[in-house]
Design a protein around this motif. Structure first.
Motif, mmCIF file in Angstrom:
data_model
loop_
_atom_site.group_PDB
_atom_site.id
_atom_site.type_symbol
_atom_site.label_atom_id
_atom_site.label_comp_id
_atom_site.label_asym_id
_atom_site.label_seq_id
_atom_site.Cartn_x
_atom_site.Cartn_y
_atom_site.Cartn_z
ATOM 1 N N VAL A 182 -106.688 -29.838 -23.979
ATOM 2 C CA VAL A 182 -105.408 -29.589 -24.832
ATOM 3 C C VAL A 182 -104.550 -28.532 -24.540
ATOM 4 O O VAL A 182 -103.522 -28.573 -24.706
ATOM 5 N N GLY A 183 -105.604 -27.394 -23.942
ATOM 6 C CA GLY A 183 -104.966 -26.243 -23.701
ATOM 7 C C GLY A 183 -103.803 -26.740 -22.577
ATOM 8 O O GLY A 183 -102.810 -25.993 -22.329
ATOM 9 N N PHE A 184 -104.234 -27.609 -21.701
ATOM 10 C CA PHE A 184 -103.357 -27.605 -20.508
ATOM 11 C C PHE A 184 -101.901 -28.654 -21.237
ATOM 12 O O PHE A 184 -100.881 -28.332 -20.818
ATOM 13 N N VAL A 185 -102.351 -29.435 -22.062
ATOM 14 C CA VAL A 185 -101.230 -30.006 -23.116
ATOM 15 C C VAL A 185 -100.289 -29.252 -23.599
ATOM 16 O O VAL A 185 -99.023 -29.260 -23.280
ATOM 17 N N ILE A 186 -100.718 -28.064 -24.158
ATOM 18 C CA ILE A 186 -100.239 -27.127 -24.884
ATOM 19 C C ILE A 186 -99.120 -26.361 -23.859
ATOM 20 O O ILE A 186 -97.765 -26.270 -23.788
ATOM 21 N N GLY A 187 -99.848 -26.068 -22.578
ATOM 22 C CA GLY A 187 -98.804 -25.453 -21.524
ATOM 23 C C GLY A 187 -97.561 -26.433 -21.207
ATOM 24 O O GLY A 187 -96.527 -26.245 -20.967
ATOM 25 N N GLY A 188 -98.083 -27.744 -20.964
ATOM 26 C CA GLY A 188 -96.938 -28.694 -20.696
ATOM 27 C C GLY A 188 -95.997 -29.047 -21.649
ATOM 28 O O GLY A 188 -94.911 -29.069 -21.306
ATOM 29 N N LEU A 189 -96.450 -29.065 -22.933
ATOM 30 C CA LEU A 189 -95.249 -29.160 -24.130
ATOM 31 C C LEU A 189 -94.199 -27.777 -24.103
ATOM 32 O O LEU A 189 -93.047 -27.783 -24.072
ATOM 33 N N VAL A 190 -94.689 -26.603 -23.816
ATOM 34 C CA VAL A 190 -93.936 -25.411 -23.729
ATOM 35 C C VAL A 190 -93.056 -25.676 -22.623
ATOM 36 O O VAL A 190 -91.991 -25.338 -22.684
ATOM 37 N N GLY A 191 -93.597 -26.142 -21.460
ATOM 38 C CA GLY A 191 -92.658 -26.365 -20.272
ATOM 39 C C GLY A 191 -91.485 -27.291 -20.584
ATOM 40 O O GLY A 191 -90.452 -27.212 -20.138
ATOM 41 N N VAL A 192 -91.958 -28.527 -21.394
ATOM 42 C CA VAL A 192 -90.867 -29.533 -21.679
ATOM 43 C C VAL A 192 -89.992 -28.885 -22.695
ATOM 44 O O VAL A 192 -88.774 -29.050 -22.358
ATOM 45 N N LEU A 193 -90.414 -27.869 -23.732
ATOM 46 C CA LEU A 193 -89.358 -27.391 -24.456
ATOM 47 C C LEU A 193 -88.620 -26.325 -23.683
ATOM 48 O O LEU A 193 -87.183 -26.572 -23.984
ATOM 49 N N LEU A 194 -88.997 -25.634 -22.575
ATOM 50 C CA LEU A 194 -88.060 -24.922 -21.765
ATOM 51 C C LEU A 194 -87.053 -25.852 -21.270
ATOM 52 O O LEU A 194 -85.843 -25.378 -21.129
ATOM 53 N N ALA A 195 -87.550 -26.866 -20.437
ATOM 54 C CA ALA A 195 -86.631 -27.675 -20.025
ATOM 55 C C ALA A 195 -85.612 -28.412 -20.786
ATOM 56 O O ALA A 195 -84.491 -28.516 -20.569
ATOM 57 N N GLN A 196 -86.006 -28.783 -22.186
ATOM 58 C CA GLN A 196 -85.240 -29.398 -23.059
ATOM 59 C C GLN A 196 -84.049 -28.363 -23.348
ATOM 60 O O GLN A 196 -82.761 -28.728 -23.564
ATOM 61 N N GLY A 197 -84.589 -27.174 -23.619
ATOM 62 C CA GLY A 197 -83.613 -26.107 -24.159
ATOM 63 C C GLY A 197 -82.362 -25.818 -22.541
ATOM 64 O O GLY A 197 -81.214 -25.633 -23.128
ATOM 65 N N ARG A 198 -82.794 -25.891 -21.641
ATOM 66 C CA ARG A 198 -82.052 -25.813 -20.481
ATOM 67 C C ARG A 198 -80.917 -26.954 -20.207
ATOM 68 O O ARG A 198 -79.920 -26.877 -20.191
ATOM 69 N N ARG A 199 -81.675 -28.156 -20.660
ATOM 70 C CA ARG A 199 -80.832 -29.372 -20.400
ATOM 71 C C ARG A 199 -79.642 -29.272 -21.606
ATOM 72 O O ARG A 199 -78.671 -29.712 -21.405
ATOM 73 N N LEU A 200 -80.291 -28.791 -22.883
ATOM 74 C CA LEU A 200 -78.989 -28.762 -23.927
ATOM 75 C C LEU A 200 -77.878 -27.746 -23.636
ATOM 76 O O LEU A 200 -76.754 -28.003 -23.894
ATOM 77 N N ALA A 201 -78.440 -26.598 -23.041
ATOM 78 C CA ALA A 201 -77.413 -25.604 -22.791
ATOM 79 C C ALA A 201 -76.346 -26.164 -21.580
ATOM 80 O O ALA A 201 -75.390 -25.988 -21.967
ATOM 81 N N THR A 202 -77.151 -26.775 -20.800
ATOM 82 C CA THR A 202 -76.263 -27.466 -19.489
ATOM 83 C C THR A 202 -75.146 -28.297 -20.193
ATOM 84 O O THR A 202 -73.880 -28.653 -19.681
ATOM 85 N N SER A 203 -75.762 -29.351 -20.869
ATOM 86 C CA SER A 203 -74.926 -30.486 -21.350
ATOM 87 C C SER A 203 -73.805 -29.971 -22.281
ATOM 88 O O SER A 203 -72.733 -30.561 -22.457
ATOM 89 N N SER A 204 -73.985 -28.819 -22.940
ATOM 90 C CA SER A 204 -73.093 -28.310 -24.023
ATOM 91 C C SER A 204 -71.820 -27.670 -23.298
ATOM 92 O O SER A 204 -70.782 -27.502 -23.781
ATOM 93 N N ARG A 205 -72.306 -27.252 -22.302
ATOM 94 C CA ARG A 205 -71.160 -26.508 -21.184
ATOM 95 C C ARG A 205 -70.072 -27.427 -20.465
ATOM 96 O O ARG A 205 -68.941 -27.103 -20.121
ATOM 97 N N ALA A 206 -70.783 -28.793 -20.390
ATOM 98 C CA ALA A 206 -69.997 -29.711 -19.552
ATOM 99 C C ALA A 206 -68.676 -30.369 -20.254
ATOM 100 O O ALA A 206 -68.633 -30.186 -21.266
#
Length: 157
Positions: free
Chosen positions: A133-157
């Motif tokens: 579950v510790g590995f899953v937690i790290g992966g979920l944080v990575g997903v949140l970072l990617a989602q935030g980046r994607r949201l910021a990029t799509s809102s600028r387009a």
């Protein structure tokens, strides 16, 4: 005549990730990103503390006592993920972000508190699940970072 920048879409404006005019990350987006980065760093240190506890216990043949930093940081990670979830809710992040942040909090908070207790008292497989579950937690944080980046990029387009 000066061209005005395109205003962000309603979804992007509500997400709090894009700044005014879609020009860059907003304060909410920056705060969420910083919290996620801090969480990821804490997860990495958490694995080091777990290893330290295991090897010190094995080498010194002492029951318990060496997992103090691991337990303390685990509690801190649970609180950080709660803060991340609350900030995401208050800034009206998209449903996908909120669901991921909610799952992250449940795993990092109550689930990670319960698994070692059962792993130590009942069945070692719960302890193994605690590590996975510790590995899953790290992966979920990575997903949140990617989602935030994607949201910021799509809102600028």
């Amino acid at each position: 005549m000066v061209a005005e920048p395109n205003p962000p879409t309603p979804a992007a404006a509500a997400s709090g990730v894009a700044g005014p005019g879609g020009s860059g990350p907003s304060l909410a987006g920056t705060v969420l990103r910083v919290i996620a980065i801090i969480t990821m760093a804490c997860v990495a240190v958490q694995f080091a503390f777990a290893g330290l506890g295991v090897f010190q216990r094995q080498n010194h043949h002492v029951v318990g006592g060496y997992f103090g930093p691991h337990i303390a940081l685990g509690n801190i990670i649970g609180v950080i993920t709660l803060v991340l979830l609350v900030v995401a809710l208050l800034t009206r992040q998209p449903a996908s972000y909120l669901i991921t942040a909610g799952i992250l909090f449940v795993l990092a908070g109550p689930v990670q508190q319960v698994l070692p207790k059962y792993g130590g008292n009942a069945d070692g497989w719960f302890g193994a699940l605690h590590a996975l579950v510790g590995f899953v937690i790290g992966g979920l944080v990575g997903v949140l970072l990617a989602q935030g980046r994607r949201l910021a990029t799509s809102s600028r387009a």
